[in-house]
Design a protein around this motif. Structure first.
Motif, PDB file in Angstrom:
ATOM      1  N   ALA A  13      50.305  16.302  22.315  1.00 45.52           N
ATOM      2  CA  ALA A  13      50.904  14.981  22.182  1.00 45.52           C
ATOM      3  C   ALA A  13      52.403  15.169  22.030  1.00 45.52           C
ATOM      4  CB  ALA A  13      50.365  14.280  20.952  1.00 45.52           C
ATOM      5  N   PRO A  14      53.195  14.280  22.613  1.00 42.91           N
ATOM      6  CA  PRO A  14      54.648  14.389  22.410  1.00 42.91           C
ATOM      7  C   PRO A  14      54.982  14.276  20.928  1.00 42.91           C
ATOM      8  CG  PRO A  14      54.145  12.765  24.098  1.00 42.91           C
ATOM      9  CD  PRO A  14      52.842  13.150  23.478  1.00 42.91           C
ATOM     10  N   SER A  15      56.088  14.895  20.521  1.00 41.32           N
ATOM     11  CA  SER A  15      56.416  14.852  19.093  1.00 41.32           C
ATOM     12  C   SER A  15      56.741  13.429  18.676  1.00 41.32           C
ATOM     13  CB  SER A  15      57.535  15.826  18.746  1.00 41.32           C
ATOM     14  OG  SER A  15      58.757  15.294  19.117  1.00 41.32           O
ATOM     15  N   GLY A  16      56.269  13.050  17.491  1.00 44.90           N
ATOM     16  CA  GLY A  16      56.451  11.689  17.003  1.00 44.90           C
ATOM     17  C   GLY A  16      55.248  10.812  17.292  1.00 44.90           C
ATOM     18  N   THR A  17      54.247  11.383  17.989  1.00 46.94           N
ATOM     19  CA  THR A  17      53.066  10.585  18.350  1.00 46.94           C
ATOM     20  C   THR A  17      52.087  10.498  17.179  1.00 46.94           C
ATOM     21  OG1 THR A  17      53.370  11.321  20.605  1.00 46.94           O
ATOM     22  CG2 THR A  17      51.285  10.322  20.126  1.00 46.94           C
ATOM     23  N   GLY A  18      52.229  11.375  16.227  1.00 46.14           N
ATOM     24  CA  GLY A  18      51.353  11.315  15.055  1.00 46.14           C
ATOM     25  C   GLY A  18      50.286  12.390  15.029  1.00 46.14           C
ATOM     26  N   LYS A  19      50.461  13.437  15.857  1.00 49.49           N
ATOM     27  CA  LYS A  19      49.394  14.442  15.957  1.00 49.49           C
ATOM     28  C   LYS A  19      49.201  15.241  14.667  1.00 49.49           C
ATOM     29  CE  LYS A  19      52.241  17.844  18.375  1.00 49.49           C
ATOM     30  NZ  LYS A  19      53.439  17.006  18.517  1.00 49.49           N
ATOM     31  N   THR A  20      50.283  15.448  13.923  1.00 45.68           N
ATOM     32  CA  THR A  20      50.138  16.230  12.689  1.00 45.68           C
ATOM     33  C   THR A  20      49.289  15.452  11.680  1.00 45.68           C
ATOM     34  OG1 THR A  20      52.353  17.042  13.137  1.00 45.68           O
ATOM     35  CG2 THR A  20      51.443  17.575  10.989  1.00 45.68           C
ATOM     36  N   THR A  21      49.543  14.155  11.561  1.00 43.54           N
ATOM     37  CA  THR A  21      48.757  13.330  10.633  1.00 43.54           C
ATOM     38  C   THR A  21      47.305  13.270  11.096  1.00 43.54           C
ATOM     39  OG1 THR A  21      50.743  11.973  10.523  1.00 43.54           O
ATOM     40  CG2 THR A  21      48.799  11.130   9.399  1.00 43.54           C
ATOM     41  N   VAL A  22      47.122  13.046  12.402  1.00 48.48           N
ATOM     42  CA  VAL A  22      45.756  12.948  12.930  1.00 48.48           C
ATOM     43  C   VAL A  22      45.007  14.249  12.695  1.00 48.48           C
ATOM     44  CG1 VAL A  22      44.404  12.753  15.066  1.00 48.48           C
ATOM     45  CG2 VAL A  22      46.291  11.187  14.656  1.00 48.48           C
ATOM     46  N   SER A  23      45.655  15.377  13.001  1.00 50.94           N
ATOM     47  CA  SER A  23      44.914  16.640  12.864  1.00 50.94           C
ATOM     48  C   SER A  23      44.624  16.943  11.398  1.00 50.94           C
ATOM     49  CB  SER A  23      45.679  17.779  13.519  1.00 50.94           C
ATOM     50  OG  SER A  23      46.967  17.841  12.986  1.00 50.94           O
ATOM     51  N   GLY A  24      45.530  16.531  10.491  1.00 52.82           N
ATOM     52  CA  GLY A  24      45.272  16.712   9.060  1.00 52.82           C
ATOM     53  C   GLY A  24      43.995  15.986   8.659  1.00 52.82           C
ATOM     54  N   LYS A  25      43.848  14.756   9.140  1.00 52.58           N
ATOM     55  CA  LYS A  25      42.656  13.954   8.810  1.00 52.58           C
ATOM     56  C   LYS A  25      41.394  14.599   9.378  1.00 52.58           C
ATOM     57  CE  LYS A  25      44.817   9.372   8.671  1.00 52.58           C
ATOM     58  NZ  LYS A  25      44.357   8.775   7.409  1.00 52.58           N
ATOM     59  N   ILE A  26      41.515  15.046  10.629  1.00 52.44           N
ATOM     60  CA  ILE A  26      40.363  15.629  11.323  1.00 52.44           C
ATOM     61  C   ILE A  26      39.885  16.888  10.592  1.00 52.44           C
ATOM     62  CG2 ILE A  26      39.734  16.837  13.500  1.00 52.44           C
ATOM     63  CD1 ILE A  26      39.929  13.809  13.706  1.00 52.44           C
ATOM     64  N   LEU A  27      40.848  17.738  10.249  1.00 52.46           N
ATOM     65  CA  LEU A  27      40.476  19.012   9.613  1.00 52.46           C
ATOM     66  C   LEU A  27      39.863  18.779   8.229  1.00 52.46           C
ATOM     67  CD1 LEU A  27      43.544  21.036  10.828  1.00 52.46           C
ATOM     68  CD2 LEU A  27      41.155  21.616  11.326  1.00 52.46           C
ATOM     69  N   LYS A  28      40.281  17.696   7.594  1.00 53.22           N
ATOM     70  CA  LYS A  28      39.740  17.391   6.269  1.00 53.22           C
ATOM     71  C   LYS A  28      38.313  16.844   6.386  1.00 53.22           C
ATOM     72  CE  LYS A  28      41.358  14.627   2.578  1.00 53.22           C
ATOM     73  NZ  LYS A  28      42.336  13.599   2.297  1.00 53.22           N
ATOM     74  N   GLU A  29      38.087  16.067   7.439  1.00 52.07           N
ATOM     75  CA  GLU A  29      36.811  15.346   7.528  1.00 52.07           C
ATOM     76  C   GLU A  29      35.716  16.098   8.279  1.00 52.07           C
ATOM     77  OE1 GLU A  29      37.243  11.303   8.935  1.00 52.07           O
ATOM     78  OE2 GLU A  29      39.006  11.075   7.661  1.00 52.07           O
ATOM     79  N   ILE A  30      36.105  16.982   9.185  1.00 52.47           N
ATOM     80  CA  ILE A  30      35.079  17.609  10.028  1.00 52.47           C
ATOM     81  C   ILE A  30      34.761  19.012   9.526  1.00 52.47           C
ATOM     82  CG2 ILE A  30      34.509  18.348  12.383  1.00 52.47           C
ATOM     83  CD1 ILE A  30      36.010  16.081  13.467  1.00 52.47           C
ATOM     84  N   ASP A  31      33.489  19.232   9.242  1.00 54.11           N
ATOM     85  CA  ASP A  31      33.060  20.567   8.803  1.00 54.11           C
ATOM     86  C   ASP A  31      33.053  21.528   9.981  1.00 54.11           C
ATOM     87  OD1 ASP A  31      32.677  19.957   6.196  1.00 54.11           O
ATOM     88  OD2 ASP A  31      30.557  19.428   6.440  1.00 54.11           O
ATOM     89  N   GLY A  32      33.244  22.776   9.686  1.00 57.97           N
ATOM     90  CA  GLY A  32      33.065  23.801  10.714  1.00 57.97           C
ATOM     91  C   GLY A  32      34.183  23.836  11.741  1.00 57.97           C
TER      92      GLY A  32
END
Ligand code: 5GP
Length: 202
Positions: A13-32
């Motif tokens: 994703a281009p910078s500023g699109t929010g990928k860091t926030t999204v990936s933080g949420k994903i890594l917290k919520e998804i096991d494995g």
């Protein structure tokens, strides 16, 4: 035993699109699912942790790693070098986890050359103007640096057709939910099952 192959997810994703926030949420919520922690020559930003957000290394160290063939892919981006090490892939395999890369489009293309069974997701900003507003609002950079990022973003966006899924990031929680759904669905794909002969004979 019925098992599942370890999967490889790549988000760009281009910078500023929010990928860091999204990936933080994903890594917290998804096991494995574990992140591929990249190496970079970019200076550490405030709040970033060495070994968690990136491995921050010098240009010489980066070059040594390229020469030693330690990177599955690497690229220059906005004047700094970024690379994903083979070690991350080996670690995920050893742990039996899926791996998440958050890398720019050229790096994603190079991973795809080796791993065409990976799942590639592109996150788009709703528009270039909204992206510019978000970067200005972030307040981390000068107008000139922002315009440079916008220019890079315009080029990156053209690569969206190379990805399996495209999400328009209107709202972070919704985007995270969509990535979550893509990962869940990919984990259920029949081609990702490993059925040994004993099970299939039952
Ligand atoms: P930033 O400096 O904003 O953290 O990252 C700049 C860009 O480099 C982002 O698009 C980010 O996803 C990408 N990036 C981070 N790690 C890697 C990597 O290991 N390889 C490549 N090719 N890009 C990366």
């Amino acid at each position: 035993m019925i098992e599942r192959k370890n999967l490889l997810f790549v988000i760009s994703a281009p910078s500023g699109t929010g990928k860091t926030t999204v990936s933080g949420k994903i890594l917290k919520e998804i096991d494995g699912l574990i992140p591929s922690v990249s190496h970079t020559t970019r200076p550490r930003r405030e709040g970033e942790i060495d070994g968690k957000d990136y491995y921050f290394i010098s240009g010489e160290e980066f070059k040594r790693k390229i020469d030693a063939n330690e990177f599955v892919e690497w690229n220059e981006y906005n004047g700094n070098y970024y690379g994903s090490s083979f070690e991350n892939i080996e670690k995920a395999e050893k742990l039996g986890k899926d791996l998440l890369f958050i890398i720019e489009v050229n790096g994603a293309g190079n991973i795809r050359k080796r791993h065409n069974n990976g799942i590639y997701i592109f996150i788009l900003p709703p528009s270039i103007n909204i992206l510019r507003e978000r970067l200005v609002h972030r307040g981390a950079e000068s107008g000139e640096a922002i315009e440079r990022r916008i220019k890079i973003a315009g080029k990156e966006i053209q690569h969206y057709t190379e990805y399996d899924y495209v999400i328009i990031n209107n709202e972070i929680d919704e985007t995270a939910k969509q990535v979550f759904s893509i990962i869940s669905a990919a984990r259920c794909r029949k081609n990702n099952l490993i059925m040994n002969s004993e099970e299939s004979a039952k």
